[in-house]
Each structure stands twice: as structure tokens, then as C-alpha cells.
Design a protein around this motif. Structure first.
Motif, PDB file in Angstrom:
ATOM      1  N   ASP A  48       0.827  -1.208   0.000  1.00 24.50           N
ATOM      2  CA  ASP A  48       0.000   0.000   0.000  1.00 24.50           C
ATOM      3  C   ASP A  48       0.860   1.256   0.000  1.00 24.50           C
ATOM      4  OD1 ASP A  48      -2.898   1.172   0.734  1.00 24.50           O
ATOM      5  OD2 ASP A  48      -1.385   2.210   1.935  1.00 24.50           O
ATOM      6  N   ARG A  49       1.886   1.277   0.822  1.00 17.95           N
ATOM      7  CA  ARG A  49       2.796   2.439   0.854  1.00 17.95           C
ATOM      8  C   ARG A  49       3.592   2.565  -0.431  1.00 17.95           C
ATOM      9  NH1 ARG A  49       1.201   6.277   3.239  1.00 17.95           N
ATOM     10  NH2 ARG A  49      -0.759   5.179   3.076  1.00 17.95           N
ATOM     11  N   TRP A  50       3.941   1.408  -1.032  1.00 15.59           N
ATOM     12  CA  TRP A  50       4.689   1.430  -2.292  1.00 15.59           C
ATOM     13  C   TRP A  50       3.846   2.032  -3.413  1.00 15.59           C
ATOM     14  CZ3 TRP A  50       3.672  -1.614  -6.759  1.00 15.59           C
ATOM     15  CH2 TRP A  50       4.628  -1.495  -7.771  1.00 15.59           C
ATOM     16  N   ILE A  51       2.575   1.654  -3.466  1.00 13.84           N
ATOM     17  CA  ILE A  51       1.690   2.210  -4.497  1.00 13.84           C
ATOM     18  C   ILE A  51       1.535   3.714  -4.303  1.00 13.84           C
ATOM     19  CG2 ILE A  51      -0.669   2.202  -5.382  1.00 13.84           C
ATOM     20  CD1 ILE A  51      -0.803  -0.765  -4.730  1.00 13.84           C
ATOM     21  N   ARG A  52       1.400   4.161  -3.058  1.00 11.55           N
ATOM     22  CA  ARG A  52       1.252   5.587  -2.814  1.00 11.55           C
ATOM     23  C   ARG A  52       2.522   6.362  -3.140  1.00 11.55           C
ATOM     24  NH1 ARG A  52      -3.263   7.125  -0.012  1.00 11.55           N
ATOM     25  NH2 ARG A  52      -4.532   5.443   0.880  1.00 11.55           N
ATOM     26  N   SER A  53       3.668   5.719  -2.987  1.00 15.56           N
ATOM     27  CA  SER A  53       4.918   6.402  -3.302  1.00 15.56           C
ATOM     28  C   SER A  53       5.197   6.394  -4.804  1.00 15.56           C
ATOM     29  CB  SER A  53       6.086   5.721  -2.568  1.00 15.56           C
ATOM     30  OG  SER A  53       5.906   5.762  -1.185  1.00 15.56           O
ATOM     31  N   ARG A  54       4.915   5.278  -5.439  1.00 19.03           N
ATOM     32  CA  ARG A  54       5.277   5.119  -6.854  1.00 19.03           C
ATOM     33  C   ARG A  54       4.220   5.715  -7.781  1.00 19.03           C
ATOM     34  NH1 ARG A  54       8.788   1.358  -9.168  1.00 19.03           N
ATOM     35  NH2 ARG A  54       9.301   2.090 -11.265  1.00 19.03           N
ATOM     36  N   HIS A  97      14.101   4.354  -3.305  1.00 19.41           N
ATOM     37  CA  HIS A  97      14.546   4.896  -4.591  1.00 19.41           C
ATOM     38  C   HIS A  97      13.590   5.981  -5.085  1.00 19.41           C
ATOM     39  CE1 HIS A  97      16.337   5.028  -8.576  1.00 19.41           C
ATOM     40  NE2 HIS A  97      15.137   4.837  -9.106  1.00 19.41           N
ATOM     41  N   THR A  98      12.299   5.773  -4.900  1.00 17.60           N
ATOM     42  CA  THR A  98      11.314   6.774  -5.339  1.00 17.60           C
ATOM     43  C   THR A  98      11.445   8.065  -4.543  1.00 17.60           C
ATOM     44  OG1 THR A  98       9.782   4.996  -5.942  1.00 17.60           O
ATOM     45  CG2 THR A  98       8.860   7.203  -5.686  1.00 17.60           C
ATOM     46  N   ILE A  99      11.628   7.957  -3.230  1.00 21.70           N
ATOM     47  CA  ILE A  99      11.781   9.153  -2.401  1.00 21.70           C
ATOM     48  C   ILE A  99      13.048   9.915  -2.773  1.00 21.70           C
ATOM     49  CG2 ILE A  99      12.155   9.939  -0.032  1.00 21.70           C
ATOM     50  CD1 ILE A  99      10.378   7.674   0.915  1.00 21.70           C
ATOM     51  N   LYS A 100      14.135   9.201  -3.007  1.00 24.09           N
ATOM     52  CA  LYS A 100      15.383   9.856  -3.398  1.00 24.09           C
ATOM     53  C   LYS A 100      15.252  10.541  -4.749  1.00 24.09           C
ATOM     54  CE  LYS A 100      20.309   8.950  -4.065  1.00 24.09           C
ATOM     55  NZ  LYS A 100      21.372   7.900  -4.064  1.00 24.09           N
ATOM     56  N   THR A 101      14.558   9.914  -5.684  1.00 25.89           N
ATOM     57  CA  THR A 101      14.364  10.515  -7.011  1.00 25.89           C
ATOM     58  C   THR A 101      13.517  11.769  -6.924  1.00 25.89           C
ATOM     59  OG1 THR A 101      14.513   8.303  -7.997  1.00 25.89           O
ATOM     60  CG2 THR A 101      13.584  10.067  -9.358  1.00 25.89           C
ATOM     61  N   ARG A 102      12.497  11.757  -6.104  1.00 25.54           N
ATOM     62  CA  ARG A 102      11.621  12.928  -5.989  1.00 25.54           C
ATOM     63  C   ARG A 102      12.314  14.101  -5.321  1.00 25.54           C
ATOM     64  NH1 ARG A 102       5.581  10.675  -4.493  1.00 25.54           N
ATOM     65  NH2 ARG A 102       5.189   9.680  -6.503  1.00 25.54           N
ATOM     66  N   ARG A 103      13.227  13.819  -4.424  1.00 24.02           N
ATOM     67  CA  ARG A 103      13.958  14.916  -3.792  1.00 24.02           C
ATOM     68  C   ARG A 103      14.845  15.641  -4.793  1.00 24.02           C
ATOM     69  NH1 ARG A 103      15.996  12.247   1.945  1.00 24.02           N
ATOM     70  NH2 ARG A 103      13.941  12.264   2.986  1.00 24.02           N
ATOM     71  N   ASN A 104      15.396  14.904  -5.748  1.00 22.39           N
ATOM     72  CA  ASN A 104      16.275  15.507  -6.743  1.00 22.39           C
ATOM     73  C   ASN A 104      15.529  16.042  -7.954  1.00 22.39           C
ATOM     74  OD1 ASN A 104      18.452  14.741  -5.131  1.00 22.39           O
ATOM     75  ND2 ASN A 104      18.631  12.745  -6.149  1.00 22.39           N
ATOM     76  N   GLN A 140       4.071   9.834   8.047  1.00 19.41           N
ATOM     77  CA  GLN A 140       3.749   9.192   9.308  1.00 19.41           C
ATOM     78  C   GLN A 140       3.436   7.708   9.123  1.00 19.41           C
ATOM     79  OE1 GLN A 140       3.881  10.575  12.490  1.00 19.41           O
ATOM     80  NE2 GLN A 140       4.922  12.208  11.369  1.00 19.41           N
ATOM     81  N   MET A 141       2.729   7.364   8.052  1.00 16.83           N
ATOM     82  CA  MET A 141       2.433   5.956   7.789  1.00 16.83           C
ATOM     83  C   MET A 141       3.698   5.179   7.415  1.00 16.83           C
ATOM     84  SD  MET A 141      -0.605   5.253   8.483  1.00 16.83           S
ATOM     85  CE  MET A 141      -2.084   6.137   8.941  1.00 16.83           C
ATOM     86  N   LEU A 142       4.618   5.845   6.727  1.00 20.22           N
ATOM     87  CA  LEU A 142       5.900   5.207   6.438  1.00 20.22           C
ATOM     88  C   LEU A 142       6.669   4.930   7.727  1.00 20.22           C
ATOM     89  CD1 LEU A 142       7.308   7.013   3.256  1.00 20.22           C
ATOM     90  CD2 LEU A 142       6.585   4.640   3.464  1.00 20.22           C
ATOM     91  N   ILE A 143       6.607   5.848   8.678  1.00 18.54           N
ATOM     92  CA  ILE A 143       7.286   5.635   9.955  1.00 18.54           C
ATOM     93  C   ILE A 143       6.683   4.439  10.692  1.00 18.54           C
ATOM     94  CG2 ILE A 143       7.642   6.650  12.240  1.00 18.54           C
ATOM     95  CD1 ILE A 143       7.883   9.370  10.883  1.00 18.54           C
ATOM     96  N   LEU A 144       5.353   4.350  10.718  1.00 16.76           N
ATOM     97  CA  LEU A 144       4.701   3.191  11.340  1.00 16.76           C
ATOM     98  C   LEU A 144       5.123   1.894  10.661  1.00 16.76           C
ATOM     99  CD1 LEU A 144       1.050   4.493  11.891  1.00 16.76           C
ATOM    100  CD2 LEU A 144       2.823   4.197  13.607  1.00 16.76           C
ATOM    101  N   MET A 145       5.173   1.913   9.336  1.00 15.30           N
ATOM    102  CA  MET A 145       5.538   0.714   8.588  1.00 15.30           C
ATOM    103  C   MET A 145       6.983   0.311   8.868  1.00 15.30           C
ATOM    104  SD  MET A 145       5.799   0.218   4.488  1.00 15.30           S
ATOM    105  CE  MET A 145       7.362   1.114   4.533  1.00 15.30           C
ATOM    106  N   PHE A 146       7.907   1.269   8.851  1.00 14.04           N
ATOM    107  CA  PHE A 146       9.317   0.963   9.089  1.00 14.04           C
ATOM    108  C   PHE A 146       9.533   0.407  10.491  1.00 14.04           C
ATOM    109  CE2 PHE A 146      10.401   3.870   5.487  1.00 14.04           C
ATOM    110  CZ  PHE A 146      11.149   2.958   4.766  1.00 14.04           C
ATOM    111  N   ILE A 204      13.070  -1.130  -0.971  1.00 17.83           N
ATOM    112  CA  ILE A 204      14.092  -0.583  -1.876  1.00 17.83           C
ATOM    113  C   ILE A 204      13.445   0.335  -2.904  1.00 17.83           C
ATOM    114  CG2 ILE A 204      15.803  -1.179  -3.627  1.00 17.83           C
ATOM    115  CD1 ILE A 204      16.339  -3.748  -2.071  1.00 17.83           C
ATOM    116  N   SER A 205      12.312  -0.071  -3.426  1.00 20.24           N
ATOM    117  CA  SER A 205      11.614   0.752  -4.416  1.00 20.24           C
ATOM    118  C   SER A 205      11.116   2.060  -3.800  1.00 20.24           C
ATOM    119  CB  SER A 205      10.448  -0.031  -5.018  1.00 20.24           C
ATOM    120  OG  SER A 205       9.768   0.740  -5.980  1.00 20.24           O
ATOM    121  N   ILE A 206      10.594   2.001  -2.571  1.00 22.03           N
ATOM    122  CA  ILE A 206      10.132   3.221  -1.904  1.00 22.03           C
ATOM    123  C   ILE A 206      11.292   4.175  -1.656  1.00 22.03           C
ATOM    124  CG2 ILE A 206       9.192   4.107   0.269  1.00 22.03           C
ATOM    125  CD1 ILE A 206       7.410   1.628   0.374  1.00 22.03           C
TER     126      ILE A 206
END
Length: 377
Positions: free
Chosen positions: A121-127, A217-224, A248-254, A213-215
Motif C-alpha cells: 500500500d505504501r509502495w503504491i502511494r509512493s510510486r 529509490h522513489t523518495i530519493k528521485t523525488r527529492r532531486n 507518518q504511515m511510512l514511519i509506522l511501517m518501518f 528498496i523501491s520506496i
């Protein structure tokens, strides 16, 4: 009695030490972890049952996982009573054994796949943030829960059949495959441990690692990535709120994933090694390993609430919303601080003290000074 006396007569001092250590782990270790876990899971269920959390697909998935974790902890009560408090089981042990093992495997499978679904679910929201509004909905989360529950029920249904149950007459402390079914006995001895390890740990862990790993990579790409001005200016409040919820949901997941990897993967690797290489152990040593591995696994289902409370600001806010007295105290302190700040501001900015005549003289003096300055210029 003769059988029990002959059994203890062949036990070595080392075997007695193993058994004594196992009983202490079941009595003290399990009792403490279960007490902490039940309180935490009940608080977590209350938190994720709120209306705001129910509006998020991730919140519904976390609620289902919390209920499954609670079921696992409750079924651990049996080994605490039998091994820790040494109270013998006088029920229909065959059916009790079937139900207990079925609920054990069902809850562990379901919790693992709920955590995998949360990561997805978090991966879909990030990607795919645009498509996520259609895919990551509460109704879809409910469908995912039903599919996972059906899959786990079918996978573990054989534990409710007569092929599984009491291994020998009079033995009420252990259960397994019925020797009257040699084919099932062979399956349960050599293949079932591998299936359990793959379905509970290895396969979910591999899927979750890929999504992580995909999440990242997506976060790093969006920052740049340089975003257009129009996209950032459009509804900034809504974008800020969506970014806050996602973080916040990513923090709960991690936090949940770290606990899952630390507690389940080592235990799964040990059990898989013993099963593949067919390493034989004595009953006392097997009991000690079962108590240690079981305690580590129980920790995985007991500490999620405390990790979520420590790491996520959103989770703490929603948890405090469940208790009006806490909110009242917090609001009173906030209002008291505001009143103190206002009074300090009034004290700093208030007019000089004195009589009306003195104030009028000061005002005339300032007007005279301003007039003189104007004339000079």
C-alpha cells in the motif's frame, strides 16, 4: 505412574537443567511479554478503530494486523498454564490441540501478509500517487483482508482434520501428525516446516524488501526532481497534509518491519536449518529451543504499539484522542500558556502609570517637541 517414573529416571542432570530453564521462560518470560503485549495491542486496536484511521487504507490494515497479533498472544496462554504454572490439561486434548495449532499458524500467516500488504500500500502511494487515490481505498483494504484470510484458512485447514492431533495416548503436552496416516506424517515432518517458513517469513520478507528498496529509490528521485511552480502552488495545504500522512504511515511501517525482521527471520532460519538437515535433539533441548524461539516470536506481536507511540507523532495524537481526560488536561495547559503569554504582553505594552495631569503634560511636551522639529526643518 510407572511410565512417568521411568521417564524421569533416564533424564540426565543436563536434561533437568534444560527443562527447568524452559519452565522458567514459560512462567516469567511469557507472562511478562503477554501482559505487555495485551495492553499494547488493546490500545493499538482502540487507536486504529477511530474514524480518522478508518478513512485510511493503511489504518484498516494495521487494525486487522493488531487483532491477529492479539489472537496469537491469547493462544500463547495455553503453554503458560501447562508449562509455566504446571496445570495439566484435562480437556479433550485432541480437539484443543487442533484448534490451538490452527489459530497459531493462521494468526502468524495473516499478520505477516498484512504487513506485506501494508508495505505494498505504501509502495503504491509512493510510486503512483495519482492512481493511489483509486487503488488504496478502505474498501480495497477490506477486500485484501478477506483474500489473505481465505488463503491462510485454506493453507492451514489440514490442522483441523483427524490427520493432526494427539501423537500418543496420555501425552497432553505435545501434538503433531497422527501416525495412522503415514503419508500425512511424512508431509508434516519434512515439508510442512519448509512451507511454514516460506509462507510466514521468507516470501513476505523478500516482497517487503523489494518494496522498501523501491520506496527508498522513489523518495530519493523525488527529492532531486525539480517540480514546476504551478504544481507546488496548487492547493499547498492539501499537499502538505498528504505529505504528512504519507510520512507518518511510512514511519509506522518501518518500525513494524524492523521488529518483524529482528524477531522472525533468525527464528525461521534456525528452524529451517534443523528441518532441512534433520538435526536430532533430545526432548529437553527441543523444549528449551521451543520456549526461546516462541518467546522471541511473541515479542514480535507484543511491542508494535510501543514502537508506534515512540516513532509516530500522528499515532500519538490519535491515541490521546481516545481519552478525553488527557485532551482536557492538554487543552487546559495550552489555554493557561496562552493566558500567561497574553498577560505578559499586556504588561510589556501597557501605558505609563500616573495621574491624568501628568499624562496631559507629557502629551503636550511631545506635541511641542514635534512642532519645534517641524519648524526647524
Amino acid at each position: 505412574m510407572s511410565n512417568s517414573s521411568s521417564l524421569f529416571s533416564v533424564l540426565t542432570p543436563l536434561d533437568l537443567t534444560y527443562i527447568s530453564a524452559s519452565m522458567d521462560i514459560y512462567l516469567y518470560g511469557y507472562t511478562l511479554v503477554m501482559f505487555i503485549g495485551l495492553i499494547g495491542n488493546i490500545c493499538q486496536i482502540i487507536t486504529f478503530s477511530q474514524k480518522f484511521m478508518q478513512s485510511l487504507s493503511t489504518g484498516i490494515l494495521f487494525l486487522a494486523m493488531s487483532i491477529s497479533d492479539t489472537i496469537y498472544i491469547l493462544q500463547c496462554l495455553y503453554v503458560v498454564i501447562v508449562y509455566g504454572f504446571k496445570i495439566s490439561d484435562r480437556s479433550n486434548y485432541g480437539q484443543t490441540c487442533q484448534f490451538r495449532h490452527f489459530m497459531n499458524y493462521l494468526s502468524t500467516n495473516f499478520s505477516a501478509w498484512m504487513l506485506t500488504t501494508i508495505t505494498c500500500d505504501r509502495w503504491i502511494r509512493s510510486r503512483y500517487p495519482i492512481k493511489a487515490k483509486q487503488i488504496c481505498r478502505p474498501r480495497i483494504a477490506v477486500y485484501a483482508i478477506i483474500v489473505a484470510l481465505t488463503f491462510d484458512f485454506v493453507l492451514n485447514f489440514h490442522l483441523l482434520t483427524p490427520m493432526f492431533g494427539q501423537i500418543a495416548p496420555g501425552v497432553t503436552t505435545n501434538c503433531g501428525a497422527n501416525r495412522s496416516y503415514p503419508t500425512y506424517t511424512y508431509f508434516y515432518t519434512y515439508f510442512w516446516p519448509i512451507i511454514v517458513t516460506l509462507s510466514v517469513t521468507i516470501v513476505p520478507a523478500c516482497i517487503m524488501i523489494y518494496f522498501l528498496i523501491s520506496i527508498a529509490h522513489t523518495i530519493k528521485t523525488r527529492r532531486n526532481r525539480v517540480q514546476p511552480i504551478g504544481s507546488t502552488a496548487a492547493n499547498p495545504h492539501e499537499r502538505r497534509r498528504a505529505h504528512y500522512l504519507h510520512r507518518q504511515m511510512l514511519i509506522l511501517m518501518f518500525a513494524t518491519l524492523i521488529l518483524f525482521f529482528l524477531t522472525t527471520i533468525p527464528v525461521a532460519l534456525f528452524r529451517l536449518t534443523f528441518s532441512i538437515f534433520n538435526i536430532q535433539q533430545s526432548f529437553s533441548f527441543s523444549l528449551l529451543l521451543a520456549s526461546i524461539f516462541g518467546l522471541i516470536t511473541t515479542i514480535n506481536y507484543s511491542l508494535n504499539f510501543y514502537l508506534h507511540s515512540l516513532t509516530s507523532n500522528l499515532f500519538r495524537k490519535q491515541f490521546f484522542h481516545c481519552f478525553p481526560c488527557v485532551i482536557t488536561i492538554t487543552s487546559r495547559n495550552h489555554n493557561r500558556n496562552l493566558e500567561t503569554g497574553n498577560s505578559m504582553q499586556r504588561y510589556v505594552t501597557r501605558a505609563p502609570q500616573g495621574t491624568i495631569t501628568q499624562l496631559m503634560q507629557q502629551q503636550l511636551y511631545h506635541n511641542e517637541t514635534d512642532l519645534n522639529c517641524t519648524t526647524m526643518t
